[in-house]
Design an enzyme around this catalytic site. Structure first.
Site, PDB file in Angstrom:
ATOM      1  N   GLY A 171       0.966  -1.132   0.022  1.00  0.00           N
ATOM      2  CA  GLY A 171      -0.016  -0.068   0.049  1.00  0.00           C
ATOM      3  C   GLY A 171       0.814   1.539  -0.094  1.00  0.00           C
ATOM      4  CB  CYS A 210       6.304   1.733   6.370  1.00  0.00           C
ATOM      5  SG  CYS A 210       5.864   3.203   5.695  1.00  0.00           S
ATOM      6  CG  LEU A 211       6.629   0.953  -0.124  1.00  0.00           C
ATOM      7  CD1 LEU A 211       6.069   1.430  -1.403  1.00  0.00           C
ATOM      8  CD2 LEU A 211       7.807  -0.015  -0.363  1.00  0.00           C
ATOM      9  CG  HIS A 227       1.229   6.597   5.983  1.00  0.00           C
ATOM     10  ND1 HIS A 227       2.654   6.970   6.190  1.00  0.00           N
ATOM     11  CD2 HIS A 227       1.317   5.258   5.607  1.00  0.00           C
ATOM     12  CE1 HIS A 227       3.399   5.942   6.291  1.00  0.00           C
ATOM     13  NE2 HIS A 227       2.601   4.849   5.825  1.00  0.00           N
ATOM     14  CD  GLN A 287       4.080   5.748   2.353  1.00  0.00           C
ATOM     15  OE1 GLN A 287       2.866   5.024   2.124  1.00  0.00           O
ATOM     16  NE2 GLN A 287       4.966   4.657   2.651  1.00  0.00           N
ATOM     17  CG  HIS A 333       0.801   0.821   7.481  1.00  0.00           C
ATOM     18  ND1 HIS A 333       1.870   0.170   8.136  1.00  0.00           N
ATOM     19  CD2 HIS A 333       1.263   1.509   6.685  1.00  0.00           C
ATOM     20  CE1 HIS A 333       2.712   0.669   7.767  1.00  0.00           C
ATOM     21  NE2 HIS A 333       2.392   1.757   6.497  1.00  0.00           N
ATOM     22  CD  GLU A 334      -0.756   2.179   3.233  1.00  0.00           C
ATOM     23  OE1 GLU A 334      -0.348   3.426   3.014  1.00  0.00           O
ATOM     24  OE2 GLU A 334      -0.106   1.172   3.139  1.00  0.00           O
TER      25      GLU A 334
HETATM   26 ZN   LIG Z   1       3.671   3.007   5.555  1.00  0.00          ZN
END
Ligand SMILES: [Zn+2]
Length: 176
Positions: free
Chosen positions: A48, A94-95, A140, A53, A136-137
């Site tokens: 995701g 996480c990226l 953000h 991000q 999680h998303e």
């Molecule tokens: Zn993340």
């Protein structure tokens, strides 16, 4: 390749609270942002990605429908999330925080109501890893990272790794 940048741990954009999108007046912006985000997600083989991000503080995230059962949905605009069920523990990454994978406690179930790109509202009732990914998303969009949800002991143990990410990637993002 897009000129958009991936924001890494240490970037202030990841810590801001994101604003809602006006789907009708911001259609072009949101469309090009989503194309870029999908490209990043594919390139990085991520589960995701949230708009901060990709450098934009707007309330949008995408999830990989090949990895999660989302009943055909992958784009979530102006989402609202309600969690329920017992706390569950599973591994997350996480990226924006490369190389760190940690167990995080979150509610097992989540209901998400959001808009798709055509402006249609939809609601999904999710369990397990799909519910976790949505939480999680969505975090953000409020400037929260999964490492914020670790126990104080785990946080202490990864402190050095986090400062190395900050040092390596710098306070500014870099081109993908
Ligand atoms: Zn993340």
């Amino acid at each position: 390749m897009s000129s958009r940048k991936l924001e890494y741990y240490g970037s202030s954009i990841l810590r801001n609270r994101s604003r809602k999108i006006d789907i009708s007046s911001e259609r072009d912006f949101i469309h090009s942002l989503l194309l870029d985000m999908l490209e990043v997600l594919k390139l990085q083989k991520g589960l995701g990605l949230a708009a901060p991000q990709a450098g934009e503080n707007v309330r949008v995230f995408i999830l990989n429908p090949e990895e999660l059962n989302l009943k055909g949905h992958s784009v979530f605009i102006n989402p609202s999330v309600t969690t329920s069920g017992p706390l569950d523990k599973d591994e997350e990454g996480c990226l924006s925080i490369p190389g760190i994978f940690e167990y995080v406690r979150r509610p097992f179930s989540a209901a998400v109501t959001a808009y798709d790109l055509s402006g249609e509202q939809f609601t999904l009732e999710l369990d397990d890893y799909a519910a976790r990914a949505v939480q999680h998303e969505n975090d953000h969009l409020d400037g929260i990272l999964f490492v914020d949800r670790l126990t104080p002991i785990r946080k202490r143990l990864i402190k050095k790794q986090l400062s190395e990410i900050k040092r390596e990637y710098g306070p500014d993002s870099r081109i993908l």
